[in-house]
Structures are given as C-alpha cells and as structure tokens.
Scaffold this motif. Structure first.
Motif, short mmCIF file in Angstrom:
data_model
loop_
_atom_site.label_atom_id
_atom_site.label_comp_id
_atom_site.label_asym_id
_atom_site.label_seq_id
_atom_site.Cartn_x
_atom_site.Cartn_y
_atom_site.Cartn_z
N PHE A 164 0.85 -1.18 0.00
CA PHE A 164 0.00 0.00 0.00
C PHE A 164 0.89 1.23 0.00
N GLU A 165 0.45 2.28 -0.66
CA GLU A 165 1.08 3.59 -0.53
C GLU A 165 0.04 4.55 0.01
N GLY A 166 0.36 5.23 1.10
CA GLY A 166 -0.54 6.23 1.67
C GLY A 166 -1.56 5.68 2.65
N ALA A 167 -1.50 4.40 2.92
CA ALA A 167 -2.41 3.77 3.88
C ALA A 167 -1.79 2.46 4.35
N GLN A 168 -2.45 1.80 5.27
CA GLN A 168 -1.98 0.49 5.74
C GLN A 168 -3.20 -0.37 6.07
N TRP A 169 -2.96 -1.66 6.21
CA TRP A 169 -4.01 -2.60 6.59
C TRP A 169 -4.02 -2.74 8.11
N ASN A 170 -5.18 -2.54 8.73
CA ASN A 170 -5.32 -2.69 10.17
C ASN A 170 -5.77 -4.13 10.45
N LYS A 171 -4.88 -4.94 11.04
CA LYS A 171 -5.16 -6.36 11.28
C LYS A 171 -6.21 -6.59 12.36
N GLU A 172 -6.37 -5.64 13.27
CA GLU A 172 -7.36 -5.80 14.33
C GLU A 172 -8.77 -5.50 13.83
N LYS A 173 -8.89 -4.46 13.03
CA LYS A 173 -10.21 -4.06 12.51
C LYS A 173 -10.51 -4.67 11.14
N HIS A 174 -9.50 -5.21 10.49
CA HIS A 174 -9.64 -5.80 9.15
C HIS A 174 -10.15 -4.77 8.14
N LEU A 175 -9.55 -3.58 8.20
CA LEU A 175 -9.94 -2.47 7.35
C LEU A 175 -8.72 -1.67 6.91
N LEU A 176 -8.91 -0.89 5.84
CA LEU A 176 -7.88 0.05 5.41
C LEU A 176 -7.81 1.16 6.46
N TYR A 177 -6.59 1.59 6.78
CA TYR A 177 -6.39 2.53 7.88
C TYR A 177 -5.31 3.53 7.48
N ASP A 178 -5.25 4.66 8.20
CA ASP A 178 -4.21 5.66 7.94
C ASP A 178 -2.83 5.05 8.15
N SER A 179 -1.88 5.44 7.32
CA SER A 179 -0.53 4.93 7.48
C SER A 179 0.14 5.56 8.70
N ASN A 180 1.17 4.92 9.18
CA ASN A 180 1.93 5.47 10.30
C ASN A 180 2.69 6.70 9.84
N PRO A 181 2.98 7.64 10.76
CA PRO A 181 3.73 8.83 10.38
C PRO A 181 5.08 8.47 9.74
N LYS A 182 5.43 9.15 8.69
CA LYS A 182 6.70 8.99 7.95
C LYS A 182 6.86 7.61 7.31
N GLU A 183 5.79 6.89 7.17
CA GLU A 183 5.83 5.57 6.51
C GLU A 183 5.05 5.67 5.20
N LEU A 184 5.77 5.67 4.09
CA LEU A 184 5.13 5.82 2.79
C LEU A 184 4.48 4.52 2.33
N PHE A 185 5.19 3.40 2.45
CA PHE A 185 4.69 2.11 1.99
C PHE A 185 4.46 1.17 3.18
N SER A 186 3.45 0.34 3.07
CA SER A 186 3.22 -0.70 4.07
C SER A 186 2.80 -1.97 3.33
N GLU A 187 3.13 -3.10 3.94
CA GLU A 187 2.87 -4.37 3.29
C GLU A 187 1.40 -4.77 3.43
#
Length: 141
Positions: free
Chosen positions: A45-68
């Motif tokens: 993902f770019e600009g967001a991340q996957w929230n494993k607890e809520k099973h939803l798209l979520y805001d990315s962490n600060p200063k983190e551009l990409f998330s798996e």
C-alpha cells in the motif's frame, strides 16, 4: 461431451475477482494451493496500511510511505454471483510499479495498471482517493 463444455464454459467478460485479505496467515502457513483461486503476496500500500485488528484500510503510520499488504486470495466469481459488500469498499488501483504511469496498449489500457482491488474501509472512499492511496506489486528498492 458437448453438454459438459456448455455447462462449465463462462465468458471471460463475466468473470471478476473477490479479494480475501488473509491477515491471520503468513506465506509460511501455506501448505498447498487454495480450493479456489490463487494466493498472492508481496503487494504494498502507498498512503495507507491494513489494520489487522479491525480488518480495514487505515491511515498509514507517520513517515511511513509504503506498508505491506497481507496475504491475498484472489477468487474468481461470475458477475451475477458477486455478493454486495456489507461494509464500505475502496476500489484501490493496483499498479505494477510505483511510477503509476505506463504506455497505452493497443487495447486502450495502461500497461502499468493491473486492476481495481476492493479494500474494505470504514470511511468514505473519497477520503482514500484524495489521499492518493494505491497498491503496488514492486517498489523501487
């Protein structure tokens, strides 16, 4: 034999994918092929991340551009069999590379664009569109 072919032949323009994000599994947990569809991993993902607890798209962490993205199962279904989603869905564009651009092929499609990936969210999809959230198969490093 002709009846068998007619019964199981589906026009390619009638097939779409269901996407199952398997956030409780890892690649090491895979012991064989799925009963239906295929597994994919190594999507980001770019600009967001996957929230494993809520099973939803979520805001990315600060200063983190990409998330798996977690392990994904692509399940082919016919358009008529596709069920309505119980939650909001963001039609996230999936690209081969982070450049988000490509040549137009003879079919009129961009050579870098793969498909729209349906990601569950609890926010309006316009929020993710404005944030420029996308998914990629390859990063630049």
């Amino acid at each position: 034999m002709q009846n068998f072919a007619r019964k199981y032949t589906i026009a390619v323009d009638q097939i779409i994918f269901d996407f199952i994000l398997l956030d409780k599994m890892t690649v090491a947990d895979i012991k064989g092929k799925p009963d239906n569809g295929c597994y994919a991993f190594g999507i980001f993902f770019e600009g967001a991340q996957w929230n494993k607890e809520k099973h939803l798209l979520y805001d990315s962490n600060p200063k983190e551009l990409f998330s798996e993205c977690p392990l994904v199962q692509f399940v082919p279904v016919t358009i008529s069999a596709k069920e309505a989603a119980p939650t909001l869905i963001y039609q996230c564009p999936l690209y081969k590379t982070v450049s988000r651009k490509g040549e137009l092929s003879t079919t009129g499609h961009c050579t870098n664009f793969v498909l729209f990936f349906e990601v569950p969210t609890d926010r309006e999809p316009t929020r993710w569109i404005k944030a420029g959230v996308a998914m990629f198969l390859a990063l630049r490093y």
